[in-house]
Design a protein around this motif. Structure first.
Motif, short mmCIF file in Angstrom:
data_model
loop_
_atom_site.label_atom_id
_atom_site.label_comp_id
_atom_site.label_asym_id
_atom_site.label_seq_id
_atom_site.Cartn_x
_atom_site.Cartn_y
_atom_site.Cartn_z
N ILE A 65 -3.36 0.28 9.08
CA ILE A 65 -4.57 -0.53 9.23
C ILE A 65 -5.56 0.18 10.15
O ILE A 65 -6.77 0.16 9.92
N PRO B 197 -7.78 -3.88 0.73
CA PRO B 197 -7.96 -4.89 -0.30
C PRO B 197 -8.99 -5.96 0.06
O PRO B 197 -9.58 -6.57 -0.80
N ARG B 198 -9.22 -6.14 1.37
CA ARG B 198 -10.14 -7.21 1.77
C ARG B 198 -11.55 -6.92 1.30
O ARG B 198 -12.29 -7.81 0.91
N ARG C 280 -12.56 -5.12 -1.34
CA ARG C 280 -12.66 -5.38 -2.77
C ARG C 280 -12.89 -6.86 -3.02
O ARG C 280 -13.76 -7.26 -3.76
N GLY C 281 -12.07 -7.68 -2.35
CA GLY C 281 -12.12 -9.12 -2.56
C GLY C 281 -13.48 -9.71 -2.23
O GLY C 281 -14.05 -10.44 -3.01
N PRO D 65 -2.86 -7.63 6.71
CA PRO D 65 -3.94 -7.82 5.75
C PRO D 65 -3.99 -6.79 4.61
O PRO D 65 -4.64 -7.04 3.61
N VAL D 66 -3.34 -5.64 4.77
CA VAL D 66 -3.52 -4.61 3.75
C VAL D 66 -2.32 -4.44 2.81
O VAL D 66 -2.35 -3.57 1.95
N PHE E 218 -2.85 -10.62 -1.79
CA PHE E 218 -3.07 -10.17 -0.41
C PHE E 218 -3.40 -11.40 0.44
O PHE E 218 -3.95 -12.37 -0.07
N HIS F 148 -5.73 -12.24 2.41
CA HIS F 148 -7.09 -12.81 2.43
C HIS F 148 -7.41 -13.59 1.17
O HIS F 148 -8.42 -14.28 1.11
#
Lengths: 331, 587
Positions: free
Chosen positions: A248, A323-324, A326-327, B105-106, B145, B147
């Motif tokens: 991260i 991924p956050r 992209r979302g 989160p990832v 994921f 989120h």
């Protein structure tokens, strides 16, 4: 997918704006290249014969006509990769000159940047993993110290010590007078010898930012609830450090790295000047001091494209890694 | 031998350049096999620190400075890292405070289950999907994921994860704080069922009194780093032993009761960086005697449990100050100060946040907007304050159409409508003094000179109960407690002498024992100064205490509205009933 398309669209629009600005800015500056050349040729006297000026304009191919027509010509020339003739290195074309200088810069700075990033990130992660230990203090204090050293001073010390006093490596230039560029072993080893000092100077300073950034990010992520919960779940320290810390923490560094790659072309002026290295940075300095508009324009355009492409790459990478992001864009 | 035995446990925070604070002070308790124990306390009392110490998860600068935590025969405080690692999760697991951030989160939810199984050398098989089914989640969640999940779903995932290795003990630290009441209710119900079914022991840490009293078999109350009372929940509900517990329980009431009155505990907890003498609650205690100031009481058997109070055998003096839920005037007189008519607000992307809402605000009356997050409460507040313009319908302030105001006129309107925010910590600039914060609206809106503003600022502080004002004017926000900060925020809102006060969840971030105090202040201001108040909340009890009229909001629509007593005691709409049913029911 939509995320990537949006990024690509944004990239194309910015690129167009950059190309257009690149066209406009030199034309808004005062001064005329032909006059500059004539006055340089005539030395102290500064008497400029209009006929001479006109002749030089013809020779250089200074564009005439209204701005819009010029813009059209410019765009089609840029698309064809034709940037005209360099004023400084006449009669070579700008494209030729850039092709000459580009490999030197890309190899020297590209390699050192990649090595700096990898080394810096690993060291930073190690420091965070062993937080508050001796290793951490050594890495953190050491890199902070190195980070305060002025780059040119460091480079001069290297030249003095290894170039003149010990005479281990050549102090300047990209290759020796004896060898000529070509795909021969002799030339290759000569070029490597010449690149040692500039590369070393870049490698000493390069990792500092990555070390500090990585360490601080990772110390923070390891303090987050998810890392604490991972500890409570009985995961091994290694696993936590890799998946819940480094994985991260590296994200902002990756973006920073992609942007730094874009800066390669523009950021080499200093190192190439100090070591008299035959890359684009030195060429740019020459171009600016000689009002070599075609070369300057092409180089600036190159830098801009480099930065934009790097930003695009950073966005794409971020999308893959986090991924956050992209979302959010898809929502 | 109990499953978990904590003896004389102390935790000290030693900031690098600060005074050490003993956050947990010689705490001893047991948790038996299969027992559900609640740990109740307000922010800063040391309950979460205690929880982390039990799991040995304390981070610097906090460290265990004494005592032992023995789990199933193993001393956790001295166990080697590898011993501890294999015990973790297999026997002791946890769900953290609002699991918003407790998942990586990832990586996907599934990967985090795999991590857990792998760390303990267990073949996952289809366990993860079964665990999710246990908390009523679809296996598809494994591929998501964090989120991509709602807060409630994340909390369910965290719970399923905690049960992954069938632990014998689960520590739950504020597991449902920050979730909507209805979601909270369904998670807690499921938790209780699972606990009965699987038989694990629980230490449930929370400041939410109603929930703790309803869920736990036994309740411990913590104050200023110490346990002050430990009793079976039923006995504690019936008769509290310690005056602080009495104060806490007094701050809770069922909003549906015919007569309600809640109390608050004046004052604030002691500064633990100083040496403590005598009883730590003495300064706030209604029963204090001389001995309390010099003699530190021990935790001794009393009633059906334990209590730390010298006066435990004396008859109880009702604690704190009582605020009666007063009988409200059902009808408003005179023209409304603000009239909202058929207001619609659409946001980009076609979401309709507010859908044909109408209401009036009257001088001296409080109107409560009640609803869950996402119901459109805050959007309505923005429409009333002119921050947003309605898509359809109108907001009228006297003859002024608020939605049509621009620039200077909008600024002039804002003088008449002021806001009190939810988070008193974020609502004040941390670098400017109270005097400065109060002088800005006075100078901007009323055009007062610096000297006049200074004088008025002092008056305002007295009005909100911060007296003597001189003591507060030069303070910076971080030097004040949460309650004091919220009073400053209220004083600032009063500064330009507004006709309307919009209070957006003004007490939800405050400690339970002082909430009633702030409600009382808001109530007094509305009545005495004739302010029309829009009180936005998800908390039905405070709405019952303060409001004359309640509007229940769901998905942007007012589903039910009317006089407070009628709406809360005789709810008609299914959604209102759902909200009321979700309230905790202390045993």
């Amino acid at each position: 997918m939509r995320y990537f398309l949006r990024r690509a669209g944004f990239f194309a629009a910015t690129l167009w704006a950059a190309v257009t600005l690149n066209f406009l800015i030199p034309r808004l500056q005062p001064g005329d290249p032909a006059e500059a050349i004539v006055s340089r040729l005539s030395g102290e006297t500064r008497i400029v014969d209009p006929a001479q000026v006109e002749a030089i304009r013809k020779m250089l191919g200074v564009p005439g006509g209204n701005l819009l027509a010029q813009y059209g010509d410019y765009l089609s020339a840029v698309l064809a990769g034709d940037f005209g003739v360099s004023y400084t290195y006449f009669p070579y074309t700008v494209t030729h000159m850039i092709a000459e200088g580009l490999p030197w810069t890309v190899v020297l700075v590209g390699v050192t940047q990649v090595v700096s990033f990898v080394a810096g990130t690993l060291l930073g992660a190690w420091a965070a993993y062993r937080r508050n230990s001796r290793v951490d203090s050594l890495i953190t204090l050491g890199s902070t110290f190195v980070g305060t050293l002025p780059f040119f001073w460091l480079a001069l010390v290297l030249i003095y010590v290894f170039g003149f006093t010990l005479n281990w490596f050549p102090a300047q230039g990209g290759y020796g007078g004896g060898s000529s560029p070509g795909w021969t072993w002799a030339f290759f080893s000569d070029a490597v010898q010449h690149s040692v000092l500039p590369a070393l100077s870049l490698l000493i300073v390069g990792p500092v930012g990555w070390i500090i950034g990585m360490r601080n990010n990772m110390v923070q992520t390891l303090g987050e609830d998810y890392a604490r919960l991972a500890r409570a779940r009985g995961l091994t320290r290694r696993r936590i450090a890799l998946t819940y810390g480094a994985r991260i923490a590296v994200l902002p560094n990756v973006t920073g790295f992609a942007i730094a790659l874009g800066g390669i072309l523009g950021g080499t002026v200093l190192v190439e000047s100090v070591f008299n290295y035959p890359g684009l940075g030195r060429m740019m300095l020459e171009a600016v001091s000689n009002r070599d508009y075609p070369l300057m324009q092409a180089l600036f355009l190159f830098i801009t494209i480099g930065v934009l492409a790097a930003n695009f790459l950073a966005d794409v990478l971020y999308g893959v890694l986090d991924p956050r992001v992209r979302g959010e864009e898809a929502a | 031998m109990a499953l978990l035995e904590v003896r004389e446990l102390s935790v000290t925070y030693r900031p690098r350049d600060g005074v050490p604070v003993r956050a947990v002070d010689r705490v001893s308790f047991d948790v038996a096999e299969g027992e559900f124990v609640g740990l109740l306390g307000e922010s800063g009392c040391g309950k979460s620190t205690l929880g982390n110490a039990v799991l040995r998860l304390l981070d610097k600068p906090a460290a265990i400075t004494g005592g032992t935590v023995v789990f199933d025969g193993t001393d956790i405080t001295t166990a080697r890292e590898e011993t501890l690692r294999s015990m973790r999760w297999a026997r002791i697991s946890t769900v953290f405070q609002s699991s918003m951030n407790s998942l990586n989160p990832v990586i996907t939810v599934g990967a985090q289950f795999e991590d857990t199984f792998q760390a303990h050398g267990i073949d996952p098989g289809h366990r993860a999907a079964e665990l999710l089914a246990m908390v009523s989640l679809d296996p598809v969640v494994l591929r998501r994921f964090p989120h991509e999940l709602s807060g409630g779903m994340k909390q369910r995932v965290a719970l399923a994860l905690a049960l992954a290795l069938s632990p014998r003990f689960v520590l739950l630290d504020e597991p449902t704080t920050g979730l909507d009441v209805v979601v909270q209710r369904s998670i807690l119900d499921r938790l209780r069922e699972l606990q009965v079914e699987l038989g694990f022991a629980v230490l449930f840490i929370s400041h939410d009194l109603g929930t703790v009293m309803e869920m736990a078999d036994r309740v411990m109350v913590m104050y200023a780093g110490e346990i002050v009372e430990d009793q079976p929940a039923r006995a504690m509900t019936a008769a509290q032993l310690h005056p602080y517990s009495r104060g806490l329980l007094g701050s809770y009431a069922d909003p549906r009761a015919a007569q309600i009155s809640v109390t608050y505990v004046p004052g604030r907890p002691p500064d633990l960086s100083r040496e403590q003498r005598g009883c730590r609650f003495a300064a706030r205690c209604p029963m204090v005697v001389d001995a309390c100031l010099s003699e530190h009481p021990e935790l001794l058997p009393a009633g059906q449990g334990l209590a730390r109070c010298l006066m435990v055998d004396s008859p109880a003096i009702p604690g704190g100050f009582a605020v009666p839920g007063r009988a409200r005037v059902d009808t408003a007189e005179g023209p409304p100060v603000l009239a909202v008519r058929d207001v619609v607000k659409d946001y980009r992307g076609g979401t309709r946040a507010v859908d044909k809402v109408s209401f009036d605000l009257h001088s001296g009356r409080v109107t409560a907007l009640v609803g869950q997050s996402g119901s459109g409460k805050t959007t309505l507040a923005k429409l009333v304050t002119g921050i947003e313009r309605p898509t359809e319908g109108s907001v009228r302030f006297g003859a002024t159409d608020v939605g049509a105001l621009r620039g200077r006129k909008l600024r002039a309107y804002r003088r008449h409508v002021q806001l009190v925010f939810q988070d008193p910590f974020a609502a004040l600039n941390p670098t400017s003094t109270v005097a400065y914060a109060l002088s800005r609206p006075l100078r901007n809106h009323l055009g007062l000179s610096a000297a006049e503003a200074g004088e008025r600022a002092a008056d305002l502080l007295e009005v909100v109960g911060l007296a003597p004002a001189a003591q507060y004017l030069d303070k910076l926000p971080h030097q004040l407690s949460g309650g004091q900060r919220q009073r400053v925020v209220i004083a600032r809102a009063l500064a330009p002498e507004p006709a309307i006060l919009v209070a957006d969840e003004p007490i939800s971030m405050l400690d339970v024992s002082i909430r009633a105090e702030i409600l009382e202040l808001l109530d007094r201001l509305a009545r005495d100064r004739g302010i029309a108040m829009l009180y936005i909340t998800h908390d039905l009890l405070s709405a019952r205490m303060l409001a004359d009229e309640v509007l229940v909001l769901s998905e942007g629509r007012v589903v039910e509205g009317g006089p407070t007593l009628r709406v809360i005691r005789h709810a008609e709409h299914a959604y209102t009933k759902l909200l009321l049913d979700a309230l905790p029911k202390p045993v």
